[in-house]
Motif scaffolding. Structure first.
Motif, short mmCIF file in Angstrom:
data_model
loop_
_atom_site.label_atom_id
_atom_site.label_comp_id
_atom_site.label_asym_id
_atom_site.label_seq_id
_atom_site.Cartn_x
_atom_site.Cartn_y
_atom_site.Cartn_z
N PHE A 66 0.83 -1.21 0.00
CA PHE A 66 0.00 0.00 0.00
C PHE A 66 0.86 1.26 0.00
O PHE A 66 0.67 2.16 -0.81
CB PHE A 66 -0.95 0.03 1.21
CG PHE A 66 -1.67 1.34 1.32
CD1 PHE A 66 -2.78 1.60 0.54
CD2 PHE A 66 -1.21 2.34 2.16
CE1 PHE A 66 -3.41 2.83 0.59
CE2 PHE A 66 -1.83 3.58 2.22
CZ PHE A 66 -2.95 3.82 1.44
N TRP A 67 1.83 1.34 0.93
CA TRP A 67 2.64 2.55 1.04
C TRP A 67 3.58 2.72 -0.14
O TRP A 67 3.92 3.86 -0.51
CB TRP A 67 3.36 2.59 2.39
CG TRP A 67 2.39 3.00 3.45
CD1 TRP A 67 1.80 2.21 4.40
CD2 TRP A 67 1.85 4.32 3.64
NE1 TRP A 67 0.92 2.94 5.16
CE2 TRP A 67 0.94 4.25 4.71
CE3 TRP A 67 2.03 5.54 3.00
CZ2 TRP A 67 0.23 5.36 5.17
CZ3 TRP A 67 1.33 6.64 3.46
CH2 TRP A 67 0.44 6.54 4.52
N ALA A 68 3.99 1.63 -0.78
CA ALA A 68 4.77 1.76 -2.02
C ALA A 68 3.93 2.47 -3.07
O ALA A 68 4.40 3.38 -3.76
CB ALA A 68 5.23 0.38 -2.51
N THR A 69 2.67 2.10 -3.18
CA THR A 69 1.76 2.76 -4.12
C THR A 69 1.53 4.21 -3.73
O THR A 69 1.60 5.11 -4.56
CB THR A 69 0.40 2.01 -4.16
OG1 THR A 69 0.62 0.69 -4.65
CG2 THR A 69 -0.61 2.73 -5.04
N ALA A 70 1.28 4.45 -2.45
CA ALA A 70 0.96 5.80 -1.98
C ALA A 70 2.10 6.78 -2.22
O ALA A 70 1.87 7.94 -2.55
CB ALA A 70 0.60 5.77 -0.49
N LEU A 71 3.34 6.31 -2.04
CA LEU A 71 4.49 7.21 -2.06
C LEU A 71 5.36 7.09 -3.31
O LEU A 71 6.35 7.81 -3.43
CB LEU A 71 5.35 6.96 -0.82
CG LEU A 71 4.65 7.17 0.51
CD1 LEU A 71 5.58 6.79 1.65
CD2 LEU A 71 4.18 8.61 0.65
N GLY A 72 5.02 6.19 -4.22
CA GLY A 72 5.88 5.99 -5.39
C GLY A 72 7.17 5.28 -5.03
O GLY A 72 8.19 5.45 -5.68
N TYR A 73 7.15 4.51 -3.95
CA TYR A 73 8.29 3.72 -3.50
C TYR A 73 8.25 2.35 -4.19
O TYR A 73 7.32 2.04 -4.92
CB TYR A 73 8.22 3.52 -1.99
CG TYR A 73 8.84 4.61 -1.15
CD1 TYR A 73 8.72 5.96 -1.46
CD2 TYR A 73 9.53 4.28 0.01
CE1 TYR A 73 9.28 6.94 -0.65
CE2 TYR A 73 10.09 5.25 0.82
CZ TYR A 73 9.97 6.58 0.49
OH TYR A 73 10.53 7.54 1.29
N GLU A 74 9.24 1.53 -3.88
CA GLU A 74 9.24 0.16 -4.36
C GLU A 74 9.56 -0.77 -3.20
O GLU A 74 10.17 -0.35 -2.21
CB GLU A 74 10.25 -0.03 -5.49
CG GLU A 74 11.66 0.33 -5.14
CD GLU A 74 12.59 0.37 -6.35
OE1 GLU A 74 13.76 0.01 -6.16
OE2 GLU A 74 12.17 0.77 -7.44
N LEU A 75 9.13 -2.02 -3.32
CA LEU A 75 9.46 -3.00 -2.30
C LEU A 75 10.97 -3.16 -2.26
O LEU A 75 11.64 -3.17 -3.30
CB LEU A 75 8.80 -4.34 -2.60
CG LEU A 75 7.27 -4.36 -2.53
CD1 LEU A 75 6.74 -5.71 -2.97
CD2 LEU A 75 6.78 -4.01 -1.13
N GLU A 76 11.52 -3.27 -1.06
CA GLU A 76 12.96 -3.43 -0.93
C GLU A 76 13.38 -4.77 -1.53
O GLU A 76 12.82 -5.81 -1.19
CB GLU A 76 13.36 -3.37 0.55
CG GLU A 76 14.85 -3.43 0.76
CD GLU A 76 15.24 -3.17 2.21
OE1 GLU A 76 16.09 -2.31 2.43
OE2 GLU A 76 14.66 -3.83 3.10
N PRO A 77 14.35 -4.74 -2.44
CA PRO A 77 14.78 -6.01 -3.05
C PRO A 77 15.57 -6.85 -2.06
O PRO A 77 16.10 -6.35 -1.07
CB PRO A 77 15.67 -5.55 -4.21
CG PRO A 77 16.14 -4.19 -3.84
CD PRO A 77 15.06 -3.59 -2.96
#
Length: 148
Positions: A24-35
């Motif tokens: 959710f927060w990746a979508t909200a902030l334009g982040y990505e899941l940590e690889p």
């Protein structure tokens, strides 16, 4: 003097479902899941190599700024549910700093709100106060945040 890392802190969230909240927060902030760490094709591969029991594999998740500038968000599983209002919350900016006409600002905020509702957020209330407009929302686990 040695150069400092641009990431001087993590922001940590307690969560019932860390992976869901991270997405959710990746979508909200334009982040990505940590690889996963170098040398591992997935987090599951890394956790298995580190002898983490499978029933603990869902105990944490993290998202990162793709540019490596903004703080990492870390989500950790906790047994207790959220019970009170946040004392600190995030404001998700729907605009990028340039001044906008109020109608255009409202349109950008409402567009971001619609995107976040689709991703699992809930609208608490829009606020229109002295020419400023924002929307109070809850993430999928009930953490308050605003879209400005």
């Amino acid at each position: 003097m040695a150069p400092r890392s641009s990431q001087v802190f993590n922001l940590t969230f307690d969560a019932a479902d860390p992976a869901r909240l991270a997405r959710f927060w990746a979508t909200a902030l334009g982040y990505e899941l940590e690889p996963p760490p170098d040398g591992f094709g997935s987090w599951e591969e890394a956790l298995a190599a580190w002898n983490v029991p499978e029933d603990r594999w869902d105990s944490a998740s993290a998202v990162i700024d793709p540019d490596g500038v903004l703080p990492r968000l870390f989500f950790q599983k906790v047994p207790e549910p959220k019970t009170a209002k946040n004392r600190v919350h995030l404001d998700v900016r729907a605009w990028r700093g340039d001044e906008r006409a109020p109608a255009e600002h409202r349109e950008l905020v409402d567009g971001k709100v619609a995107e976040l509702v689709e991703a699992g957020a809930t609208v608490v209330a829009p606020v229109d106060d002295l020419g400023s407009y924002w929307v109070v929302m809850l993430d999928p686990e009930g953490n308050e945040f605003c879209v400005t």
